[in-house]
Scaffold this motif. Structure first.
Motif, PDB file in Angstrom:
ATOM      1  N   SER A   5       0.833  -1.199   0.000  1.00 33.73           N
ATOM      2  CA  SER A   5       0.000   0.000   0.000  1.00 33.73           C
ATOM      3  C   SER A   5       0.864   1.245   0.000  1.00 33.73           C
ATOM      4  O   SER A   5       1.980   1.238   0.517  1.00 33.73           O
ATOM      5  CB  SER A   5      -0.896   0.031   1.239  1.00 33.73           C
ATOM      6  N   ARG A   7       0.993   5.763  -1.475  1.00 38.48           N
ATOM      7  CA  ARG A   7       0.740   6.790  -2.491  1.00 38.48           C
ATOM      8  C   ARG A   7       1.891   6.771  -3.479  1.00 38.48           C
ATOM      9  O   ARG A   7       3.053   6.713  -3.087  1.00 38.48           O
ATOM     10  CB  ARG A   7       0.647   8.168  -1.851  1.00 38.48           C
ATOM     11  N   GLU A  48      -3.209   3.448 -16.559  1.00 40.29           N
ATOM     12  CA  GLU A  48      -3.923   4.345 -15.652  1.00 40.29           C
ATOM     13  C   GLU A  48      -3.085   4.805 -14.459  1.00 40.29           C
ATOM     14  O   GLU A  48      -3.491   5.705 -13.739  1.00 40.29           O
ATOM     15  CB  GLU A  48      -5.201   3.673 -15.148  1.00 40.29           C
ATOM     16  N   LYS A  53      -5.269  10.305  -9.172  1.00 41.46           N
ATOM     17  CA  LYS A  53      -5.839   9.642  -7.985  1.00 41.46           C
ATOM     18  C   LYS A  53      -4.809   8.781  -7.257  1.00 41.46           C
ATOM     19  O   LYS A  53      -4.893   8.601  -6.050  1.00 41.46           O
ATOM     20  CB  LYS A  53      -7.068   8.826  -8.346  1.00 41.46           C
ATOM     21  N   TYR A  54      -3.824   8.241  -7.958  1.00 43.27           N
ATOM     22  CA  TYR A  54      -2.810   7.397  -7.320  1.00 43.27           C
ATOM     23  C   TYR A  54      -1.766   8.227  -6.569  1.00 43.27           C
ATOM     24  O   TYR A  54      -1.101   7.724  -5.681  1.00 43.27           O
ATOM     25  CB  TYR A  54      -2.134   6.490  -8.343  1.00 43.27           C
ATOM     26  N   GLU A  57      -3.997   9.864  -3.074  1.00 42.02           N
ATOM     27  CA  GLU A  57      -4.393   9.014  -1.951  1.00 42.02           C
ATOM     28  C   GLU A  57      -3.722   7.653  -2.048  1.00 42.02           C
ATOM     29  O   GLU A  57      -3.389   7.187  -3.138  1.00 42.02           O
ATOM     30  CB  GLU A  57      -5.911   8.831  -1.944  1.00 42.02           C
ATOM     31  N   HIS A  59      -3.365   3.672  -2.114  1.00 46.31           N
ATOM     32  CA  HIS A  59      -4.123   2.534  -2.638  1.00 46.31           C
ATOM     33  C   HIS A  59      -3.407   1.255  -2.215  1.00 46.31           C
ATOM     34  O   HIS A  59      -2.225   1.272  -1.892  1.00 46.31           O
ATOM     35  CB  HIS A  59      -4.203   2.586  -4.161  1.00 46.31           C
ATOM     36  N   HIS A  71      -2.446  -5.610  -9.813  1.00 42.32           N
ATOM     37  CA  HIS A  71      -3.684  -4.833  -9.935  1.00 42.32           C
ATOM     38  C   HIS A  71      -3.994  -4.138  -8.621  1.00 42.32           C
ATOM     39  O   HIS A  71      -3.367  -4.409  -7.598  1.00 42.32           O
ATOM     40  CB  HIS A  71      -4.855  -5.728 -10.368  1.00 42.32           C
ATOM     41  N   VAL A  72      -4.998  -3.258  -8.659  1.00 47.47           N
ATOM     42  CA  VAL A  72      -5.444  -2.549  -7.458  1.00 47.47           C
ATOM     43  C   VAL A  72      -6.429  -3.440  -6.724  1.00 47.47           C
ATOM     44  O   VAL A  72      -7.381  -3.927  -7.306  1.00 47.47           O
ATOM     45  CB  VAL A  72      -6.115  -1.203  -7.818  1.00 47.47           C
ATOM     46  N   ARG A  74      -7.663  -2.433  -3.472  1.00 48.50           N
ATOM     47  CA  ARG A  74      -8.592  -1.545  -2.743  1.00 48.50           C
ATOM     48  C   ARG A  74      -8.278  -0.112  -3.103  1.00 48.50           C
ATOM     49  O   ARG A  74      -7.158   0.346  -2.990  1.00 48.50           O
ATOM     50  CB  ARG A  74      -8.449  -1.791  -1.240  1.00 48.50           C
ATOM     51  N   GLU A  75      -9.329   0.587  -3.522  1.00 50.36           N
ATOM     52  CA  GLU A  75      -9.221   2.013  -3.802  1.00 50.36           C
ATOM     53  C   GLU A  75      -9.115   2.771  -2.483  1.00 50.36           C
ATOM     54  O   GLU A  75      -9.495   2.264  -1.425  1.00 50.36           O
ATOM     55  CB  GLU A  75     -10.468   2.500  -4.566  1.00 50.36           C
ATOM     56  N   ALA A  76      -8.612   3.974  -2.560  1.00 48.19           N
ATOM     57  CA  ALA A  76      -8.528   4.824  -1.368  1.00 48.19           C
ATOM     58  C   ALA A  76      -9.925   5.099  -0.849  1.00 48.19           C
ATOM     59  O   ALA A  76     -10.884   5.175  -1.597  1.00 48.19           O
ATOM     60  CB  ALA A  76      -7.828   6.119  -1.714  1.00 48.19           C
TER      61      ALA A  76
END
Length: 77
Positions: A5, A7, A48, A53-54, A57, A59, A71-72, A74-76
């Motif tokens: 995790s 930023r 992306e 956004k990355y 916050e 992720h 891959h992502v 969990r989004e912020a």
């Protein structure tokens, strides 16, 4: 499943795969100099990852067994 995790502080381009997709690594905010985390070859997230956004916050990203970001998870919030 292993995760990491943070930023995104910087995106590093390394060239491209044989399919023409970019090869990229990420440096997270607070990582020591020279520490980067490579994104899996041909992963769609390379297109992306430079979105604001990355950088704004933290992720959570899934890691492959080889330790590459896939891959992502969990989004912020």
């Amino acid at each position: 499943m292993a995760t990491i995790s943070g930023r995104v502080a910087r995106v590093i381009r390394h060239g491209h795969t044989i399919y023409g997709n970019p090869i990229m690594s990420l440096v997270f905010e607070g990582d020591e100099w020279g520490v980067s985390h490579r994104i899996s070859d041909n992963a769609s997230m390379v297109y992306e990852i430079e979105n604001p956004k990355y950088r704004e916050e933290a992720h959570t990203f899934a890691l492959t067994r080889a330790g590459r970001i896939s891959h992502v998870v969990r989004e912020a919030v």
